[in-house]
Design an enzyme around this catalytic site. Sequence first.
Site, PDB file in Angstrom:
ATOM      1  N   ASP A  10       0.864  -1.176   0.000  1.00  0.00           N
ATOM      2  CA  ASP A  10       0.000   0.000   0.000  1.00  0.00           C
ATOM      3  C   ASP A  10       0.900   1.225   0.000  1.00  0.00           C
ATOM      4  O   ASP A  10       2.128   1.109   0.113  1.00  0.00           O
ATOM      5  CB  ASP A  10      -0.913  -0.011   1.240  1.00  0.00           C
ATOM      6  CG  ASP A  10      -1.856   1.174   1.262  1.00  0.00           C
ATOM      7  OD1 ASP A  10      -2.356   1.567   0.190  1.00  0.00           O
ATOM      8  OD2 ASP A  10      -2.087   1.752   2.345  1.00  0.00           O
ATOM      9  N   SER A  11       0.286   2.404  -0.053  1.00  0.00           N
ATOM     10  CA  SER A  11       1.076   3.628   0.055  1.00  0.00           C
ATOM     11  C   SER A  11       1.606   3.813   1.470  1.00  0.00           C
ATOM     12  O   SER A  11       2.564   4.544   1.673  1.00  0.00           O
ATOM     13  CB  SER A  11       0.200   4.832  -0.320  1.00  0.00           C
ATOM     14  OG  SER A  11      -0.908   4.908   0.569  1.00  0.00           O
ATOM     15  N   CYS A  73      -4.215  -1.810  -1.884  1.00  0.00           N
ATOM     16  CA  CYS A  73      -4.391  -0.387  -2.181  1.00  0.00           C
ATOM     17  C   CYS A  73      -5.434  -0.308  -3.285  1.00  0.00           C
ATOM     18  O   CYS A  73      -5.263  -0.920  -4.347  1.00  0.00           O
ATOM     19  CB  CYS A  73      -3.051   0.189  -2.648  1.00  0.00           C
ATOM     20  SG  CYS A  73      -3.181   1.824  -3.388  1.00  0.00           S
ATOM     21  N   GLU A 152      -2.318   8.719   8.523  1.00  0.00           N
ATOM     22  CA  GLU A 152      -0.858   8.543   8.503  1.00  0.00           C
ATOM     23  C   GLU A 152      -0.205   9.308   9.660  1.00  0.00           C
ATOM     24  O   GLU A 152       0.852   8.922  10.144  1.00  0.00           O
ATOM     25  CB  GLU A 152      -0.276   9.002   7.166  1.00  0.00           C
ATOM     26  CG  GLU A 152      -0.552   8.040   6.017  1.00  0.00           C
ATOM     27  CD  GLU A 152       0.211   6.713   6.114  1.00  0.00           C
ATOM     28  OE1 GLU A 152       1.365   6.718   6.590  1.00  0.00           O
ATOM     29  OE2 GLU A 152      -0.357   5.679   5.722  1.00  0.00           O
ATOM     30  N   CYS A 184     -10.919   2.675   0.402  1.00  0.00           N
ATOM     31  CA  CYS A 184      -9.491   2.966   0.610  1.00  0.00           C
ATOM     32  C   CYS A 184      -9.100   2.144   1.825  1.00  0.00           C
ATOM     33  O   CYS A 184      -9.806   2.154   2.836  1.00  0.00           O
ATOM     34  CB  CYS A 184      -9.271   4.446   0.869  1.00  0.00           C
ATOM     35  SG  CYS A 184      -7.594   4.832   1.460  1.00  0.00           S
ATOM     36  N   HIS A 186      -7.056   2.530   4.027  1.00  0.00           N
ATOM     37  CA  HIS A 186      -6.800   3.280   5.266  1.00  0.00           C
ATOM     38  C   HIS A 186      -8.077   3.444   6.109  1.00  0.00           C
ATOM     39  O   HIS A 186      -8.009   3.599   7.327  1.00  0.00           O
ATOM     40  CB  HIS A 186      -6.285   4.688   4.936  1.00  0.00           C
ATOM     41  CG  HIS A 186      -4.831   4.774   4.598  1.00  0.00           C
ATOM     42  ND1 HIS A 186      -4.322   4.364   3.393  1.00  0.00           N
ATOM     43  CD2 HIS A 186      -3.774   5.231   5.319  1.00  0.00           C
ATOM     44  CE1 HIS A 186      -3.008   4.594   3.366  1.00  0.00           C
ATOM     45  NE2 HIS A 186      -2.648   5.111   4.533  1.00  0.00           N
TER      46      HIS A 186
HETATM   47  N1  DGL Z   1      -4.748   3.028   0.931  1.00  0.00           N
HETATM   48  C1  DGL Z   1      -4.703   3.327  -0.456  1.00  0.00           C
HETATM   49  C2  DGL Z   1      -5.976   2.979  -1.170  1.00  0.00           C
HETATM   50  O1  DGL Z   1      -6.613   2.038  -0.764  1.00  0.00           O
HETATM   51  C3  DGL Z   1      -4.031   4.619  -0.854  1.00  0.00           C
HETATM   52  C4  DGL Z   1      -4.417   5.830  -0.087  1.00  0.00           C
HETATM   53  C5  DGL Z   1      -3.541   7.017  -0.393  1.00  0.00           C
HETATM   54  O2  DGL Z   1      -2.331   6.927  -0.254  1.00  0.00           O
HETATM   55  O3  DGL Z   1      -4.103   8.070  -0.774  1.00  0.00           O
HETATM   56  O4  DGL Z   1      -6.341   3.572  -2.153  1.00  0.00           O
END
Ligand code: DGL
Length: 286
Positions: A10-11, A73, A152, A184, A186
């Site tokens: 992931d990011s 991600c 984050e 997402c 996150h």
């Molecule tokens: N967690 C990632 C996703 O599911 C990327 C979120 C990000 O870095 O903006 O898209």
Amino acid sequence: MSGLRLGIFDSGLGGLSVARAVLEGCPSASIIYFADTAHVPYGDRPLEEVRTFALEITGFLASQGAGAVLMACNMSSACALEEARQVYPGLPVSGVVQAGARAAVREGADAIAVLATAGTVASGGYVRAVHAIAPDVRVEQVACPEFVPLIEAGELDGPRVERAAAAYLERALDSGARVVILGCTHYPFLLPVLRRLAPAGTVFVDPAEEAADEALRAVAGHLDTRTPSRFILSAPSATFRPVGSRFLGSTLPALELAEWAAEDGRLRLMMTGADAALCDAAPGEV
Ligand code: DGL
């Protein structure tokens, strides 16, 4: 194929929601987790740039010993999954978007809202994935640009999170949808706040469990359950260890560092050697 380690990326912290589901499904699974902390957040970046990152990370994880890769991600899954399968034939690669769409459609609603990053919204990935299985279901997408930076930074509750969550939820639910995909990886970090603010009857769909099941099925019987898991970051992060450990429910091992470098006009990821001290630096020290 035997002794496969599962690469997950992931990011940043978000993919840990998927790693957690993988470890719930198979507690001794050996995973290699990569967080592209040098580029987080992905959300406002062009899809083409994120596709480049995702393809390189997929190859990098394979070079580190991953025998299968799960794109934890949504943005990468939406813009790079098909290409990754073509570029790395023989490497099972899965994502989260189709899994999320399947889980949401199972709820049987005629409208589904998707909370996601601006990039995932722009990709239209969820609209396509839902309509591929349920063409008549209405899909309302809401971009939530404030969420990832807050998560984050380790800010998972409080007035700023509540304000942003209330505004995004209002837009999502105004569409008449009562099924809301956390589009997402996150966002499951914010589920306690989202559940508190949403009216009774709202169903939040976290694609993680479905995506983890799919990835585990693809390597069933071949998964390495002996080698310790690794966690690799592309830039030091003061929050990854504390927030990630809290979220995974177990202390993360020493974090490793890999760095992006341009090589022959192409972005490549290279291990710098374990650098836990740097990665574990406190705020202000990095
Ligand atoms: N967690 C990632 C996703 O599911 C990327 C979120 C990000 O870095 O903006 O898209």
